[in-house]
Enzyme design. Sequence first.
Site, short mmCIF file in Angstrom:
data_model
loop_
_atom_site.label_atom_id
_atom_site.label_comp_id
_atom_site.label_asym_id
_atom_site.label_seq_id
_atom_site.Cartn_x
_atom_site.Cartn_y
_atom_site.Cartn_z
CG ASN A 9 -1.71 1.21 1.43
OD1 ASN A 9 -1.79 2.04 0.52
ND2 ASN A 9 -2.31 1.35 2.61
CD1 TRP A 10 3.62 1.23 -2.80
CD2 TRP A 10 3.49 2.32 -4.75
NE1 TRP A 10 4.38 0.54 -3.72
CE2 TRP A 10 4.31 1.19 -4.92
CE3 TRP A 10 3.25 3.15 -5.85
CZ2 TRP A 10 4.90 0.88 -6.15
CZ3 TRP A 10 3.83 2.84 -7.07
CH2 TRP A 10 4.66 1.71 -7.22
CE LYS A 11 -0.02 3.14 4.88
NZ LYS A 11 0.10 3.21 6.32
CD GLU A 165 -3.34 -2.88 7.46
OE1 GLU A 165 -2.22 -3.05 6.99
OE2 GLU A 165 -4.02 -1.87 7.25
N GLY A 171 2.77 1.76 10.82
CA GLY A 171 3.71 2.88 10.68
C GLY A 171 4.48 3.20 11.94
N GLY A 225 2.83 -1.28 4.28
CA GLY A 225 2.88 0.14 3.96
C GLY A 225 4.31 0.57 3.71
N GLY A 226 4.95 1.15 4.73
CA GLY A 226 6.29 1.76 4.60
C GLY A 226 7.30 0.91 3.86
P1 PGA Z 1 3.00 -0.07 7.67
O1 PGA Z 1 1.52 0.20 7.12
O2 PGA Z 1 3.50 -1.33 7.00
O3 PGA Z 1 3.78 1.15 7.28
O4 PGA Z 1 2.89 -0.25 9.14
C1 PGA Z 1 0.60 -0.85 6.91
C2 PGA Z 1 -0.69 -0.33 6.34
O5 PGA Z 1 -1.07 0.81 6.67
O6 PGA Z 1 -1.36 -1.01 5.56
#
Ligand code: PGA
Length: 243
Positions: A9-11, A165, A171, A225-226
């Site tokens: 997930n690149w947000k 999650e 994050g 995410g990250g």
């Molecule tokens: P993260 O994010 O891997 O940066 O903790 C996960 C997500 O929000 O799907």
Amino acid sequence: MRKTVIAGNWKMHMTCASAKEYMDTFIPLSKEFPSDRHIVVAPPFTAISTLASLLKGTQINISSQNVHWEIDGAFTAEISPPMLLEHNVRYAIVGHSEPRKYFSESDEQINLRARSAQASGLIPIVCVGESIEQRERGEAERVIRRQVEQGLEQTELSNLVIAYEPIWAIGTGKTCEANEANRICGLIRQWVGFPDLLIQYGGSVKPSNIDEIMSKSDIDGVLVGGASLDAKNFARIANYQIK
Ligand code: PGA
């Protein structure tokens, strides 16, 4: 056998230019991934079309980060299923904790998004998870169960992915302990009563913990995410090894 879905997930990261640069590294690495896993990237809307051209003929699928329940209409800032399908998008993330928190997304809205995605041929990735306060008050299971039951109402269980999650692990660098993540994923499967339900774990997944997470019996993939923003890191995650 349940399939495995590894999603990045690149947000709100990556322009078209940086997405192209990323794929210059990631696509060659993806040729080494075992064929038993489905690889998904969820770019911002503006990079979807660029990725659709770059990813033709690869095993990498595109997800959107949201989808609306109407086909079109006066819904400023939203995106509809046909707009995504036109660019070969296959998955749609719904109910991520960020829109739940910043835009007060409700379980009812998330459910409408998931149903609309399915009705048009997209596979929803429905995110659920408790906050640290809810966990500390001993409410985690009740909160997750409500999110799952309301989010999945009238959906086709064989055509969706649940992402567990815990918000406190997103994050923050604090991964939920793999056995605890597995326990919650097992509970979700039990509540839903569908043994083939696909359940991902998400929250600070990285190259150093992916092998342990993926060795757990009730975890069928990850939402990252990250660590998915770096092509080599995400390739290592996609290439997880079970010892
Ligand atoms: P993260 O994010 O891997 O940066 O903790 C996960 C997500 O929000 O799907």
